[in-house]
Design a protein around this motif. Structure first.
Motif, PDB file in Angstrom:
ATOM      1  N   ILE A  67       0.839  -1.205   0.000  1.00  0.00           N
ATOM      2  CA  ILE A  67       0.000   0.000   0.000  1.00  0.00           C
ATOM      3  C   ILE A  67       0.868   1.245   0.000  1.00  0.00           C
ATOM      4  O   ILE A  67       0.576   2.219  -0.724  1.00  0.00           O
ATOM      5  N   GLU A  68       1.949   1.230   0.752  1.00  0.00           N
ATOM      6  CA  GLU A  68       2.847   2.386   0.799  1.00  0.00           C
ATOM      7  C   GLU A  68       3.467   2.662  -0.572  1.00  0.00           C
ATOM      8  O   GLU A  68       3.545   3.815  -1.022  1.00  0.00           O
ATOM      9  N   ALA A  69       3.902   1.607  -1.259  1.00  0.00           N
ATOM     10  CA  ALA A  69       4.490   1.775  -2.584  1.00  0.00           C
ATOM     11  C   ALA A  69       3.478   2.349  -3.569  1.00  0.00           C
ATOM     12  O   ALA A  69       3.799   3.249  -4.368  1.00  0.00           O
ATOM     13  N   CYS A  70       2.261   1.854  -3.518  1.00  0.00           N
ATOM     14  CA  CYS A  70       1.216   2.346  -4.425  1.00  0.00           C
ATOM     15  C   CYS A  70       0.892   3.803  -4.120  1.00  0.00           C
ATOM     16  O   CYS A  70       0.684   4.618  -5.050  1.00  0.00           O
ATOM     17  N   GLN A  71       0.849   4.130  -2.851  1.00  0.00           N
ATOM     18  CA  GLN A  71       0.564   5.514  -2.455  1.00  0.00           C
ATOM     19  C   GLN A  71       1.640   6.456  -2.987  1.00  0.00           C
ATOM     20  O   GLN A  71       1.337   7.522  -3.540  1.00  0.00           O
ATOM     21  N   GLU A  72       2.883   6.071  -2.857  1.00  0.00           N
ATOM     22  CA  GLU A  72       3.977   6.913  -3.324  1.00  0.00           C
ATOM     23  C   GLU A  72       3.992   7.033  -4.842  1.00  0.00           C
ATOM     24  O   GLU A  72       4.380   8.083  -5.384  1.00  0.00           O
ATOM     25  N   ALA A  73       3.574   5.984  -5.536  1.00  0.00           N
ATOM     26  CA  ALA A  73       3.612   5.981  -7.001  1.00  0.00           C
ATOM     27  C   ALA A  73       2.351   6.576  -7.623  1.00  0.00           C
ATOM     28  O   ALA A  73       2.306   6.786  -8.840  1.00  0.00           O
ATOM     29  N   GLY A  74       1.333   6.802  -6.807  1.00  0.00           N
ATOM     30  CA  GLY A  74       0.094   7.361  -7.334  1.00  0.00           C
ATOM     31  C   GLY A  74      -0.746   6.366  -8.104  1.00  0.00           C
ATOM     32  O   GLY A  74      -1.471   6.737  -9.037  1.00  0.00           O
ATOM     33  N   VAL A  75      -0.663   5.079  -7.737  1.00  0.00           N
ATOM     34  CA  VAL A  75      -1.511   4.058  -8.342  1.00  0.00           C
ATOM     35  C   VAL A  75      -2.385   3.448  -7.248  1.00  0.00           C
ATOM     36  O   VAL A  75      -2.203   3.718  -6.059  1.00  0.00           O
ATOM     37  N   TYR A  76      -3.303   2.594  -7.647  1.00  0.00           N
ATOM     38  CA  TYR A  76      -4.232   2.005  -6.693  1.00  0.00           C
ATOM     39  C   TYR A  76      -3.664   0.745  -6.050  1.00  0.00           C
ATOM     40  O   TYR A  76      -2.973  -0.053  -6.696  1.00  0.00           O
ATOM     41  N   ALA A  77      -3.994   0.554  -4.785  1.00  0.00           N
ATOM     42  CA  ALA A  77      -3.769  -0.706  -4.077  1.00  0.00           C
ATOM     43  C   ALA A  77      -5.117  -1.317  -3.745  1.00  0.00           C
ATOM     44  O   ALA A  77      -6.132  -0.619  -3.665  1.00  0.00           O
ATOM     45  N   ILE A  78      -5.129  -2.622  -3.552  1.00  0.00           N
ATOM     46  CA  ILE A  78      -6.323  -3.324  -3.089  1.00  0.00           C
ATOM     47  C   ILE A  78      -5.971  -4.028  -1.791  1.00  0.00           C
ATOM     48  O   ILE A  78      -4.980  -4.766  -1.724  1.00  0.00           O
ATOM     49  N   GLY A  79      -6.763  -3.780  -0.753  1.00  0.00           N
ATOM     50  CA  GLY A  79      -6.507  -4.346   0.557  1.00  0.00           C
ATOM     51  C   GLY A  79      -7.091  -5.734   0.718  1.00  0.00           C
ATOM     52  O   GLY A  79      -7.708  -6.290  -0.198  1.00  0.00           O
ATOM     53  N   VAL A  80      -6.916  -6.286   1.910  1.00  0.00           N
ATOM     54  CA  VAL A  80      -7.338  -7.658   2.155  1.00  0.00           C
ATOM     55  C   VAL A  80      -7.814  -7.824   3.592  1.00  0.00           C
ATOM     56  O   VAL A  80      -7.394  -7.081   4.490  1.00  0.00           O
ATOM     57  N   ASP A  81      -8.708  -8.776   3.781  1.00  0.00           N
ATOM     58  CA  ASP A  81      -9.228  -9.230   5.083  1.00  0.00           C
ATOM     59  C   ASP A  81     -10.173  -8.226   5.733  1.00  0.00           C
ATOM     60  O   ASP A  81     -11.274  -8.580   6.120  1.00  0.00           O
ATOM     61  N   SER A  82      -9.743  -6.975   5.894  1.00  0.00           N
ATOM     62  CA  SER A  82     -10.619  -5.939   6.431  1.00  0.00           C
ATOM     63  C   SER A  82     -10.643  -4.776   5.449  1.00  0.00           C
ATOM     64  O   SER A  82      -9.889  -4.753   4.475  1.00  0.00           O
ATOM     65  N   ASP A  83     -11.513  -3.808   5.688  1.00  0.00           N
ATOM     66  CA  ASP A  83     -11.561  -2.611   4.850  1.00  0.00           C
ATOM     67  C   ASP A  83     -10.331  -1.768   5.181  1.00  0.00           C
ATOM     68  O   ASP A  83     -10.266  -1.114   6.220  1.00  0.00           O
ATOM     69  N   GLN A  84      -9.351  -1.757   4.295  1.00  0.00           N
ATOM     70  CA  GLN A  84      -8.087  -1.080   4.570  1.00  0.00           C
ATOM     71  C   GLN A  84      -8.027   0.335   3.985  1.00  0.00           C
ATOM     72  O   GLN A  84      -6.950   0.935   3.924  1.00  0.00           O
ATOM     73  N   GLY A  90     -22.593 -13.513   3.685  1.00  0.00           N
ATOM     74  CA  GLY A  90     -21.947 -12.280   4.126  1.00  0.00           C
ATOM     75  C   GLY A  90     -20.616 -12.504   4.792  1.00  0.00           C
ATOM     76  O   GLY A  90     -20.063 -11.595   5.408  1.00  0.00           O
ATOM     77  N   GLY A  91     -20.069 -13.707   4.664  1.00  0.00           N
ATOM     78  CA  GLY A  91     -18.790 -14.008   5.293  1.00  0.00           C
ATOM     79  C   GLY A  91     -17.601 -13.439   4.551  1.00  0.00           C
ATOM     80  O   GLY A  91     -16.532 -13.240   5.135  1.00  0.00           O
ATOM     81  N   VAL A  92     -17.757 -13.207   3.248  1.00  0.00           N
ATOM     82  CA  VAL A  92     -16.745 -12.529   2.442  1.00  0.00           C
ATOM     83  C   VAL A  92     -17.462 -11.528   1.547  1.00  0.00           C
ATOM     84  O   VAL A  92     -18.649 -11.649   1.266  1.00  0.00           O
ATOM     85  N   ASP A  93     -16.727 -10.521   1.088  1.00  0.00           N
ATOM     86  CA  ASP A  93     -17.324  -9.489   0.226  1.00  0.00           C
ATOM     87  C   ASP A  93     -16.226  -8.501  -0.136  1.00  0.00           C
ATOM     88  O   ASP A  93     -15.087  -8.630   0.331  1.00  0.00           O
ATOM     89  N   ILE A  94     -16.569  -7.497  -0.946  1.00  0.00           N
ATOM     90  CA  ILE A  94     -15.664  -6.367  -1.093  1.00  0.00           C
ATOM     91  C   ILE A  94     -16.037  -5.335  -0.035  1.00  0.00           C
ATOM     92  O   ILE A  94     -17.124  -5.360   0.534  1.00  0.00           O
ATOM     93  N   ALA A  95     -15.101  -4.430   0.221  1.00  0.00           N
ATOM     94  CA  ALA A  95     -15.297  -3.448   1.284  1.00  0.00           C
ATOM     95  C   ALA A  95     -16.438  -2.491   0.953  1.00  0.00           C
ATOM     96  O   ALA A  95     -16.700  -2.195  -0.218  1.00  0.00           O
ATOM     97  N   PRO A  96     -17.107  -1.969   1.970  1.00  0.00           N
ATOM     98  CA  PRO A  96     -18.178  -0.999   1.736  1.00  0.00           C
ATOM     99  C   PRO A  96     -17.661   0.358   1.254  1.00  0.00           C
ATOM    100  O   PRO A  96     -18.417   1.134   0.678  1.00  0.00           O
ATOM    101  N   SER A  97     -16.397   0.644   1.492  1.00  0.00           N
ATOM    102  CA  SER A  97     -15.816   1.910   1.022  1.00  0.00           C
ATOM    103  C   SER A  97     -15.600   1.828  -0.489  1.00  0.00           C
ATOM    104  O   SER A  97     -14.742   1.078  -0.956  1.00  0.00           O
ATOM    105  N   GLN A  98     -16.387   2.598  -1.243  1.00  0.00           N
ATOM    106  CA  GLN A  98     -16.357   2.477  -2.701  1.00  0.00           C
ATOM    107  C   GLN A  98     -16.247   3.833  -3.396  1.00  0.00           C
ATOM    108  O   GLN A  98     -16.583   3.977  -4.569  1.00  0.00           O
ATOM    109  N   ASP A  99     -15.712   4.836  -2.687  1.00  0.00           N
ATOM    110  CA  ASP A  99     -15.635   6.186  -3.242  1.00  0.00           C
ATOM    111  C   ASP A  99     -14.736   6.270  -4.465  1.00  0.00           C
ATOM    112  O   ASP A  99     -14.918   7.151  -5.320  1.00  0.00           O
ATOM    113  N   LEU A 100     -13.761   5.368  -4.578  1.00  0.00           N
ATOM    114  CA  LEU A 100     -12.805   5.420  -5.686  1.00  0.00           C
ATOM    115  C   LEU A 100     -13.232   4.559  -6.870  1.00  0.00           C
ATOM    116  O   LEU A 100     -12.559   4.553  -7.903  1.00  0.00           O
TER     117      LEU A 100
END
Length: 342
Positions: free
Chosen positions: A230-247, A291-301
């Motif tokens: 996530i840090e590398a993507c943030q510095e490069a200005g590209v998207y990251a995808i998180g895992v397990d929890s809404d990151q 509902g045991g797995v899903d994508i995160a509810p944060s979908q602004d991007l």
């Protein structure tokens, strides 16, 4: 893996979708009499992912249900067995192991202490009456974030960093690659094995390699190693995808979405079952339909058209019209040998 049947009703909106052993229901226990301990994997309790979500679920159980809760962190795999022994010696009623890497230590402790209950996340290899396995259809959540990536990428080039390769972790890769390919047949998926869940520097290096080679989205299923991605993507200005929890909170303008495994709810439900006298050995599997797995509810991007497309394919997974591969043979039957990490 054994295939047995269990008559257990889970709390919240989650229900086991496969087999567990038959159980006799014991009397409910006064929650104030119960002590539940959680043993982390090497990523630590503040990994922003798997361990942290598990502990948050147990903390909530402590607050809501009145049980005593505690955790022990494992700095290395040498800590697994001593941590088990600590909780056993202190007469904990339920010991929860976070991750398949604790399987050997959990089995040894469970065999030696048949009156103590154990639960383990992401491992179903232990066939003992006092061990409950909490499993997740990780490939379904990964398929959805792969679908998002396939529809969102501008370069037709995305990345995937996994903490380790094995049957459980490869499910993330199968799902991610399958979803990306189904959404975008022209996609290239660069794949990397960090061989660690606790090495953010390696995660960052691998993400930087993917980005240098054209990836504009990188998915990580790598515990604390993924924080470096996530840090590398943030510095490069590209998207990251998180895992397990809404990151998304880690980098709100960088984390496009996350492949969620509701380990927090699974842990909470295990405690509730313990209180109710219903926690028995066997396998409980949590899937998209429950509902045991899903994508995160944060979908602004995520664009509206991509959200709609993902909602549509989600319904197809739930209905069975889309079957997400969870093993090498099934993946290669449809997609060929494009997944290279197993």
């Amino acid at each position: 893996m054994r295939k047995k049947v269990m008559a257990t009703v889970l709390t919240a909106a989650m229900v086991a979708s496969i087999s567990v052993v038959p159980q006799s229901v014991a009397a409910a226990t006064d929650p104030s009499d119960l002590k539940i301990g959680l043993i982390t994997d090497v990523g630590g309790v503040n990994d922003g992912s798997f361990n942290q979500s598990s502990w948050e679920g147990l903390e909530k159980a402590g607050e809501d249900l009145g049980v005593t809760v505690n955790y022990l962190e494992s700095a290395t795999d040498a800590d697994y067995q001593p941590n088990m022994e600590t909780f056993v010696d202190e007469d904990y009623d339920l010991i929860i192991s976070v991750g398949y890497m604790l399987a050997d230590a959990t089995k040894e402790a469970a065999e030696a202490n048949p009156d103590t209950k154990f639960a383990i996340i992401d491992d179903s290899s232990i066939d003992l009456p006092n061990v409950t396995s909490l499993m997740f259809k990780a490939e379904q959540a990964s398929y959805l974030v792969g679908y998002v990536a396939g529809l969102t990428t501008k370069t037709n080039n995305i990345g995937f960093v996994v903490g380790m390769t094995n049957e459980t972790m490869n499910q993330f890769g199968y799902g991610y690659c399958a979803g990306a390919i189904d959404a975008n047949p022209d996609i290239t998926v660069q794949q990397f094995n960090a061989n660690s869940f606790a090495d953010s520097a390696t995660g960052k290096s691998m993400a930087n390699t993917a980005i240098t080679n054209g990836a504009d989205i990188v998915f990580q299923a790598a515990g604390a190693t993924g924080l470096g991605v996530i840090e590398a993507c943030q510095e490069a200005g590209v998207y990251a995808i998180g895992v397990d929890s809404d990151q998304s909170s880690i980098a709100p303008k960088t984390v496009l979405t996350s492949a969620m495994k509701r380990v927090d709810t699974a842990v909470y439900d295990a405690v509730q079952e313990l209180i109710d006298g219903k926690l028995e050995g066997g396998v409980e599997t949590f899937d998209l339909a429950a509902g045991g797995v899903d994508i995160a509810p944060s979908q602004d991007l995520i664009s509206d058209d991509v959200i709609k497309a993902v909602d549509d394919v989600k319904e197809k997974i739930i209905s069975g019209d889309v079957v997400v591969p969870d093993n090498k043979d099934d993946f290669e039957k449809k997609y060929g040998d494009v997944y290279v990490l197993d």
